[in-house]
Design a protein around this motif. Sequence first.
Motif, short mmCIF file in Angstrom:
data_model
loop_
_atom_site.label_atom_id
_atom_site.label_comp_id
_atom_site.label_asym_id
_atom_site.label_seq_id
_atom_site.Cartn_x
_atom_site.Cartn_y
_atom_site.Cartn_z
N UNK A 231 -72.31 4.90 7.98
CA UNK A 231 -72.66 3.55 8.43
C UNK A 231 -73.43 3.54 9.74
N UNK A 232 -73.32 4.56 10.54
CA UNK A 232 -74.06 4.63 11.80
C UNK A 232 -75.36 5.43 11.63
N UNK A 233 -75.48 6.14 10.53
CA UNK A 233 -76.61 7.03 10.26
C UNK A 233 -77.96 6.31 10.37
N UNK A 234 -78.13 5.17 9.73
CA UNK A 234 -79.41 4.46 9.76
C UNK A 234 -79.75 3.95 11.15
N UNK A 235 -78.76 3.44 11.85
CA UNK A 235 -78.98 2.95 13.22
C UNK A 235 -79.49 4.08 14.12
N UNK A 236 -78.85 5.24 14.03
CA UNK A 236 -79.25 6.38 14.86
C UNK A 236 -80.64 6.90 14.46
N UNK A 237 -80.92 6.92 13.17
CA UNK A 237 -82.23 7.38 12.70
C UNK A 237 -83.34 6.46 13.23
N UNK A 238 -83.10 5.16 13.24
CA UNK A 238 -84.09 4.20 13.74
C UNK A 238 -84.36 4.41 15.23
N UNK B 206 -70.54 6.34 19.56
CA UNK B 206 -71.69 6.69 18.72
C UNK B 206 -72.01 8.18 18.84
N UNK B 207 -71.97 8.71 20.07
CA UNK B 207 -72.27 10.13 20.30
C UNK B 207 -71.23 11.03 19.64
N UNK B 208 -70.02 10.53 19.44
CA UNK B 208 -68.97 11.30 18.77
C UNK B 208 -69.33 11.60 17.31
N UNK B 209 -70.19 10.81 16.72
CA UNK B 209 -70.55 10.97 15.30
C UNK B 209 -71.77 11.87 15.09
N UNK B 210 -72.34 12.39 16.18
CA UNK B 210 -73.54 13.23 16.07
C UNK B 210 -73.14 14.68 16.35
N UNK B 211 -73.38 15.55 15.37
CA UNK B 211 -73.10 16.98 15.54
C UNK B 211 -74.38 17.68 15.94
N UNK B 212 -74.31 18.48 17.01
CA UNK B 212 -75.48 19.18 17.54
C UNK B 212 -75.19 20.66 17.70
N UNK B 213 -76.25 21.43 17.79
CA UNK B 213 -76.16 22.87 18.07
C UNK B 213 -76.82 23.08 19.42
N UNK B 214 -76.02 23.51 20.39
CA UNK B 214 -76.52 23.67 21.76
C UNK B 214 -77.57 24.77 21.83
N UNK B 215 -78.61 24.52 22.62
CA UNK B 215 -79.66 25.51 22.87
C UNK B 215 -79.25 26.26 24.13
N UNK B 216 -78.97 27.52 23.99
CA UNK B 216 -78.56 28.31 25.14
C UNK B 216 -79.78 28.84 25.87
N UNK B 217 -79.81 28.59 27.18
CA UNK B 217 -80.92 29.06 28.01
C UNK B 217 -80.81 30.57 28.21
N UNK B 218 -81.93 31.25 28.22
CA UNK B 218 -81.94 32.68 28.50
C UNK B 218 -81.58 32.90 29.96
#
Length: 82
Positions: free
Chosen positions: A22-29, A65-77
């Motif tokens: 239900x939050x997917x479309x809102x976040x995509x927009x 809202x941020x709780x529903x977004x899964x991310x993969x952290x970019x690790x800095x060299x």
Amino acid sequence: MIRLSALGIGKKAIIRSFEEDDIYLKLMEMGCVPGEMVEVQKIALFGDPISISVAGYHLSLRKKEADHIWVEEILEKQTSLY
């Protein structure tokens, strides 16, 4: 993978998926699409809202809202001085 809400200030990540439809479309927009890079800019005193940079602009999201977004952290060299 971690939730976007758990990412620290100044950290970058790639959006991988959403937890709720239900939050997917809102976040995509708003430009939060899988594969897009996101950076946490600011977090309010009590953790809500969270200011992020995504798709070339700044966006404020509620922690809920941020709780529903899964991310993969970019690790800095890490660079060595030696």
